[in-house]
Motif scaffolding. Sequence first.
Motif, PDB file in Angstrom:
ATOM      1  N   PHE A   1       0.845  -1.190   0.000  1.00 54.49           N
ATOM      2  CA  PHE A   1       0.000   0.000   0.000  1.00 54.49           C
ATOM      3  C   PHE A   1       0.884   1.244   0.000  1.00 54.49           C
ATOM      4  CE2 PHE A   1      -2.743  -3.284   1.510  1.00 54.49           C
ATOM      5  CZ  PHE A   1      -4.010  -2.939   1.070  1.00 54.49           C
ATOM      6  N   SER A   2       0.668   2.130  -0.975  1.00 53.93           N
ATOM      7  CA  SER A   2       1.453   3.359  -1.052  1.00 53.93           C
ATOM      8  C   SER A   2       0.601   4.447  -1.682  1.00 53.93           C
ATOM      9  CB  SER A   2       2.728   3.146  -1.878  1.00 53.93           C
ATOM     10  OG  SER A   2       2.410   2.758  -3.209  1.00 53.93           O
ATOM     11  N   VAL A   3       1.060   5.698  -1.518  1.00 47.48           N
ATOM     12  CA  VAL A   3       0.304   6.829  -2.043  1.00 47.48           C
ATOM     13  C   VAL A   3       1.268   7.921  -2.486  1.00 47.48           C
ATOM     14  CG1 VAL A   3       0.047   7.866   0.262  1.00 47.48           C
ATOM     15  CG2 VAL A   3      -1.555   8.475  -1.547  1.00 47.48           C
ATOM     16  N   SER A   4       0.921   8.602  -3.570  1.00 49.04           N
ATOM     17  CA  SER A   4       1.633   9.804  -4.001  1.00 49.04           C
ATOM     18  C   SER A   4       0.612  10.920  -4.133  1.00 49.04           C
ATOM     19  CB  SER A   4       2.350   9.572  -5.334  1.00 49.04           C
ATOM     20  OG  SER A   4       1.437   9.185  -6.342  1.00 49.04           O
ATOM     21  N   VAL A   5       1.034  12.136  -3.803  1.00 44.07           N
ATOM     22  CA  VAL A   5       0.102  13.269  -3.749  1.00 44.07           C
ATOM     23  C   VAL A   5       0.673  14.437  -4.539  1.00 44.07           C
ATOM     24  CG1 VAL A   5      -1.216  14.813  -2.256  1.00 44.07           C
ATOM     25  CG2 VAL A   5      -0.591  12.525  -1.437  1.00 44.07           C
TER      26      VAL A   5
ATOM     27  N   ASN B   1      -2.425   8.984   5.912  1.00 48.96           N
ATOM     28  CA  ASN B   1      -3.251   9.476   4.808  1.00 48.96           C
ATOM     29  C   ASN B   1      -4.609   8.779   4.822  1.00 48.96           C
ATOM     30  OD1 ASN B   1      -4.270   9.341   1.861  1.00 48.96           O
ATOM     31  ND2 ASN B   1      -2.734  10.967   1.826  1.00 48.96           N
ATOM     32  N   LEU B   2      -5.670   9.565   4.813  1.00 50.18           N
ATOM     33  CA  LEU B   2      -7.019   9.019   4.951  1.00 50.18           C
ATOM     34  C   LEU B   2      -7.401   8.133   3.769  1.00 50.18           C
ATOM     35  CD1 LEU B   2      -9.078   9.365   7.220  1.00 50.18           C
ATOM     36  CD2 LEU B   2     -10.199  11.142   5.870  1.00 50.18           C
ATOM     37  N   ALA B   3      -6.942   8.473   2.576  1.00 54.10           N
ATOM     38  CA  ALA B   3      -7.257   7.657   1.403  1.00 54.10           C
ATOM     39  C   ALA B   3      -6.581   6.292   1.496  1.00 54.10           C
ATOM     40  CB  ALA B   3      -6.824   8.385   0.128  1.00 54.10           C
ATOM     41  N   LEU B   4      -5.362   6.268   1.988  1.00 50.08           N
ATOM     42  CA  LEU B   4      -4.662   5.000   2.148  1.00 50.08           C
ATOM     43  C   LEU B   4      -5.357   4.134   3.199  1.00 50.08           C
ATOM     44  CD1 LEU B   4      -2.185   3.836   0.748  1.00 50.08           C
ATOM     45  CD2 LEU B   4      -0.784   4.618   2.660  1.00 50.08           C
ATOM     46  N   ARG B   5      -5.822   4.772   4.261  1.00 49.76           N
ATOM     47  CA  ARG B   5      -6.583   4.032   5.270  1.00 49.76           C
ATOM     48  C   ARG B   5      -7.873   3.478   4.681  1.00 49.76           C
ATOM     49  NH1 ARG B   5      -7.033   8.388   9.823  1.00 49.76           N
ATOM     50  NH2 ARG B   5      -8.565   6.894  10.637  1.00 49.76           N
TER      51      ARG B   5
ATOM     52  N   HIS C   1      -1.474   1.089  -5.190  1.00 49.55           N
ATOM     53  CA  HIS C   1      -0.844   2.412  -5.189  1.00 49.55           C
ATOM     54  C   HIS C   1      -1.912   3.434  -5.548  1.00 49.55           C
ATOM     55  CE1 HIS C   1       2.001   5.653  -5.543  1.00 49.55           C
ATOM     56  NE2 HIS C   1       1.464   5.958  -6.719  1.00 49.55           N
ATOM     57  N   LEU C   2      -2.043   4.453  -4.703  1.00 40.49           N
ATOM     58  CA  LEU C   2      -2.995   5.534  -4.946  1.00 40.49           C
ATOM     59  C   LEU C   2      -2.235   6.765  -5.425  1.00 40.49           C
ATOM     60  CD1 LEU C   2      -5.248   5.286  -1.752  1.00 40.49           C
ATOM     61  CD2 LEU C   2      -5.656   4.250  -3.992  1.00 40.49           C
ATOM     62  N   ASP C   3      -2.697   7.326  -6.518  1.00 44.06           N
ATOM     63  CA  ASP C   3      -2.151   8.580  -7.036  1.00 44.06           C
ATOM     64  C   ASP C   3      -3.229   9.642  -6.865  1.00 44.06           C
ATOM     65  OD1 ASP C   3      -0.746  10.544  -8.302  1.00 44.06           O
ATOM     66  OD2 ASP C   3      -0.976   9.726 -10.325  1.00 44.06           O
TER      67      ASP C   3
ATOM     68  N   GLY D   1      -9.530  16.005   2.337  1.00 46.22           N
ATOM     69  CA  GLY D   1      -9.035  14.695   2.747  1.00 46.22           C
ATOM     70  C   GLY D   1     -10.144  13.658   2.783  1.00 46.22           C
ATOM     71  N   SER D   2     -11.314  14.080   3.196  1.00 45.60           N
ATOM     72  CA  SER D   2     -12.466  13.171   3.209  1.00 45.60           C
ATOM     73  C   SER D   2     -12.872  12.782   1.795  1.00 45.60           C
ATOM     74  CB  SER D   2     -13.639  13.830   3.937  1.00 45.60           C
ATOM     75  OG  SER D   2     -13.319  14.078   5.290  1.00 45.60           O
ATOM     76  N   ALA D   3     -12.789  13.746   0.868  1.00 45.02           N
ATOM     77  CA  ALA D   3     -13.084  13.443  -0.537  1.00 45.02           C
ATOM     78  C   ALA D   3     -12.071  12.441  -1.089  1.00 45.02           C
ATOM     79  CB  ALA D   3     -13.079  14.726  -1.362  1.00 45.02           C
ATOM     80  N   ASP D   4     -10.796  12.592  -0.715  1.00 40.27           N
ATOM     81  CA  ASP D   4      -9.784  11.620  -1.133  1.00 40.27           C
ATOM     82  C   ASP D   4     -10.173  10.213  -0.670  1.00 40.27           C
ATOM     83  OD1 ASP D   4      -8.274  13.715  -2.146  1.00 40.27           O
ATOM     84  OD2 ASP D   4      -6.963  13.830  -0.393  1.00 40.27           O
ATOM     85  N   ALA D   5     -10.587  10.124   0.586  1.00 41.20           N
ATOM     86  CA  ALA D   5     -10.946   8.819   1.148  1.00 41.20           C
ATOM     87  C   ALA D   5     -12.158   8.230   0.433  1.00 41.20           C
ATOM     88  CB  ALA D   5     -11.221   8.961   2.640  1.00 41.20           C
ATOM     89  N   ALA D   6     -13.162   9.059   0.169  1.00 36.04           N
ATOM     90  CA  ALA D   6     -14.363   8.569  -0.522  1.00 36.04           C
ATOM     91  C   ALA D   6     -14.016   8.080  -1.920  1.00 36.04           C
ATOM     92  CB  ALA D   6     -15.410   9.674  -0.579  1.00 36.04           C
ATOM     93  N   ALA D   7     -13.175   8.846  -2.625  1.00 34.76           N
ATOM     94  CA  ALA D   7     -12.767   8.433  -3.965  1.00 34.76           C
ATOM     95  C   ALA D   7     -11.965   7.141  -3.912  1.00 34.76           C
ATOM     96  CB  ALA D   7     -11.962   9.544  -4.637  1.00 34.76           C
ATOM     97  N   ALA D   8     -11.123   6.987  -2.894  1.00 35.99           N
ATOM     98  CA  ALA D   8     -10.331   5.762  -2.754  1.00 35.99           C
ATOM     99  C   ALA D   8     -11.229   4.556  -2.497  1.00 35.99           C
ATOM    100  CB  ALA D   8      -9.315   5.916  -1.622  1.00 35.99           C
ATOM    101  N   LEU D   9     -12.271   4.724  -1.688  1.00 37.03           N
ATOM    102  CA  LEU D   9     -13.215   3.631  -1.457  1.00 37.03           C
ATOM    103  C   LEU D   9     -13.831   3.165  -2.770  1.00 37.03           C
ATOM    104  CD1 LEU D   9     -15.141   4.910   1.720  1.00 37.03           C
ATOM    105  CD2 LEU D   9     -13.526   3.000   1.629  1.00 37.03           C
ATOM    106  N   VAL D  10     -14.290   4.120  -3.581  1.00 37.62           N
ATOM    107  CA  VAL D  10     -14.937   3.790  -4.852  1.00 37.62           C
ATOM    108  C   VAL D  10     -13.940   3.163  -5.827  1.00 37.62           C
ATOM    109  CG1 VAL D  10     -16.051   4.805  -6.887  1.00 37.62           C
ATOM    110  CG2 VAL D  10     -16.741   5.530  -4.594  1.00 37.62           C
TER     111      VAL D  10
END
Length: 307
Positions: free
Chosen positions: A56-60, A75-79, A95-97, A111-120
């Motif tokens: 699991f990794s992320v770049s921003v 990072n909330l999206a990684l979580r 990997h999340l970009d 940050g919450s939007a990042d997490a929601a997008a990551a869930l989807v």
Amino acid sequence: MSSPAVAGRVHARAPGKLNLFFEVGDVQEDGYHEVASAYQAVSLYEDVWAESAEDFSVSVSGTVDVSGVPADDRNLALRAARLVAQKIGYGGGVHLDIVKHVPVAGGMGGGSADAAAALVACDALWGADLGAAQLHQLAARLGADVPFALMGGTAIGTGRGDQLSPALAKGRFDWVVVPTDEGLSTPEVYAHLDALRMNPDLLRAPRAPVVPPGILQALRAGDPVALAERARNDLQAAALSLRPPLRDALELGEEAGALVGLVSGSGPTLAFLASDPESALELQVVLSAAGYQALHVHGPVHGARLA
């Protein structure tokens, strides 16, 4: 589940939000506050690409300052991605970009939007097909604003803001958003509000926070004038106390024709409601000429979805 059901790279996007109304109850024994909020998702989006990986990794990156965004397990999206993997028993990684357009620590729920997008995105990448109800349950575990970023539109939030009821909003509401480079800490703003409320002659906490019927009526009617008359944010006094220069921008925006100017959420982003798209453009020009970054957005828009 040992391998992704869907290969390749998946793109999802989710909107930032504005609080059209935000009432904060007294601090509870656990340190949290009950709130009553009217949220509206607006046309400033976060983009997240998810790609299968061993870990699991992320770049921003983004069009806003992302120096304060963690690129590790904070990072909330990684979580969010880890929660989906845990839910479906997936043993691989992702990997999340993330490409950010919502101001960081600006009270717009980026940050919450990042997490929601990551869930989807992860749900689609791994062929999980969890469905709206299960994704909402995961979102609620990540923070109060994540379920709304997943849902979008306009909604009333109660409890800690995560108990959502959709609200009918007719037509389009135009906003001019003014971000600032330096964010405000949400816990710090709440703590400062509690301190201000130690003097009840200055600020008094409501017994039970509630969104008044007038807000709902204005939304249903698509009436920005009526909405402006009732819009309020209890966190605004604390945010302005911590960041006094925000008052100058608020005054300028209202003098330049905004129906109302508000601190968005815990700030320091400011949101000005305009009567129509043309008025919003004029306001944007005035604020930009004064040296402020001003963005014209509109709502309501849809929540997190595949792009």
